[in-house]
Motif scaffolding. Sequence first.
Motif, short mmCIF file in Angstrom:
data_model
loop_
_atom_site.label_atom_id
_atom_site.label_comp_id
_atom_site.label_asym_id
_atom_site.label_seq_id
_atom_site.Cartn_x
_atom_site.Cartn_y
_atom_site.Cartn_z
N PRO A 1 92.25 33.65 -18.31
CA PRO A 1 91.15 34.47 -17.50
C PRO A 1 91.78 33.78 -15.66
CG PRO A 1 90.41 34.69 -19.14
CD PRO A 1 91.55 33.31 -19.58
N MET A 2 91.12 34.79 -14.83
CA MET A 2 90.50 34.55 -13.91
C MET A 2 89.65 34.96 -13.47
SD MET A 2 92.69 35.33 -9.96
CE MET A 2 93.52 34.46 -9.94
N ARG A 3 88.19 34.17 -13.19
CA ARG A 3 87.47 34.58 -12.50
C ARG A 3 86.95 34.36 -11.32
NH1 ARG A 3 82.25 34.45 -14.98
NH2 ARG A 3 81.09 33.36 -14.05
N GLN B 1 97.75 39.19 -15.30
CA GLN B 1 96.96 37.75 -15.09
C GLN B 1 94.77 39.32 -16.04
OE1 GLN B 1 96.11 35.01 -13.13
NE2 GLN B 1 94.48 35.22 -14.49
N PRO B 2 94.55 38.05 -16.92
CA PRO B 2 92.87 38.57 -17.20
C PRO B 2 92.06 38.74 -16.21
CG PRO B 2 94.16 37.53 -18.87
CD PRO B 2 95.10 37.20 -17.67
N VAL B 3 91.22 39.23 -15.81
CA VAL B 3 89.88 38.49 -15.09
C VAL B 3 89.11 38.78 -15.54
CG1 VAL B 3 89.31 40.23 -13.01
CG2 VAL B 3 91.78 39.61 -12.99
N ASP B 4 87.95 38.04 -15.64
CA ASP B 4 86.86 38.15 -15.62
C ASP B 4 85.79 38.20 -14.38
OD1 ASP B 4 85.86 37.19 -18.31
OD2 ASP B 4 87.31 34.68 -18.22
N LYS C 1 89.08 41.65 -18.53
CA LYS C 1 88.33 40.85 -19.86
C LYS C 1 87.02 40.98 -19.70
CE LYS C 1 88.43 36.26 -22.35
NZ LYS C 1 87.77 35.44 -21.88
N SER C 2 86.98 41.10 -18.71
CA SER C 2 84.84 41.02 -19.06
C SER C 2 84.06 41.14 -17.28
CB SER C 2 84.48 39.55 -19.23
OG SER C 2 84.10 38.69 -17.87
N ASP D 1 81.66 28.40 -11.37
CA ASP D 1 83.44 28.07 -12.07
C ASP D 1 84.09 28.83 -11.33
OD1 ASP D 1 82.57 25.86 -13.64
OD2 ASP D 1 82.09 27.16 -15.35
N ILE D 2 83.72 29.51 -10.52
CA ILE D 2 84.76 30.93 -9.59
C ILE D 2 85.79 30.27 -9.43
CG2 ILE D 2 83.99 30.98 -7.10
CD1 ILE D 2 83.16 33.87 -10.02
N ASP D 3 86.91 31.24 -9.35
CA ASP D 3 88.26 31.25 -9.35
C ASP D 3 88.86 31.69 -7.45
OD1 ASP D 3 89.85 29.80 -10.82
OD2 ASP D 3 89.20 31.35 -12.51
#
Length: 336
Positions: free
Chosen positions: A5-7, A35-38, A67-68, A81-83
């Motif tokens: 996942p990408m945050r 691409q799952p995304v938080d 994802k969330s 922890d952000i992307d």
Amino acid sequence: MAKSPMRVVVTGAAGQISYSLLALIARGDVFGRDQPVDLVMLDLPFAKDAMEGVVMELTDCAFPSLKSVTATCDQTEAFTDIDVAVLVGAFPRKPGMERNDMLAKNAEIFKAQGALLNTVAKKTVKVLVVGNPANTNCLIAQKYAPTIPKQNFSALTRLDQNRATAQIAAKAGVTSDKVTGITIWGNHSATQYPDAWHGKVNKDGAEVAASAACNDNAWLKSDFITTVQKRGAAVLAARKLSSAMSAAKAIGDHLHDWICGSEGRWVSMAVTSDGNKYGVPEGLIYSFPVTCQDGTWTVVNGLEISEFSREKLTVTADELSGEAKYAAEFLEKASA
Ligand code: NAD
Ligand code: LMR
């Protein structure tokens, strides 16, 4: 293999741009459906309830790649922890407010957010600044995030590029996808320089210069430029609200091309000037034509710049230098 996942954080998440943008990201239109995304939403405490409503709507969309989703008013929680950080929230210009007052208000916000990203975000984070004055806000956030590479900061001028592309397409009698190579130089402001001189139009299966397809150089040197420069004000006057749907689309285009690649096309991004290209002073966040590959932008170098264009590149660089100077002086005084 499934992607991790990408945050992604969006600030100003209860605002009008975000209302369009969050769905684009959650649907997979920006980073890809695989691409799952938080998704993390940040806004001020007064907007907490509104954000919760948007969370409910995003949930109800049942997007497979979302994802969330988290809504918070805590900047540390939001940036940890952000992307990818999309900084949309900013202090708006109020009636009677001088531009410098708005610069100062925003300088404080982007100083704090830059410093926090520096501390808690991933060092690979990519930061896109949208909140106005976008170029200078980006410069400030970058300055206070010295451990994050300068390459990882950009400001939005893709809306201006899309506006310019649409104007050329209409004039040439084609759809926008047939127009390439239109550049926005400089500031996301009325001094920006929309430049069609290196543009191309694919008409009836043949690629021709945009100037030939438009067949009206006087228009390219006058109304084309001013229409794009003043488009934000025109939308605001008509809607009594600033551009939101088109801004969200442009943010999606910018992030997609930066992170997933521009496939050889050149696009406009406001990025750090290295001082060696087109006479733009080092360090300014200036909109250039760039290509993007593997998450890295590269300025398209060596384009021929006419006297007419040179003057316009300088005017918008001078405005950015003035904004940078004012913001730096303000922040220095504020911390004294
Ligand atoms: P809006 O007023 O609808 O929403 C802004 C949101 O940001 C509000 O919910 C507000 O509470 C929030 N906010 C303010 N300060 C914040 C902070 N410190 N942290 C987190 N959230 C904060 O505005 P909008 O129409 O969504 O526009 C947002 C910004 O984008 C404005 O500055 C606008 O001028 C700018 N903009 C830029 C472009 C561009 O091309 N660069 C285009 C359009 C709009
Ligand atoms: C736009 O270009 O539409 C916006 O930057 C206008 C604004 O001031 O929000």
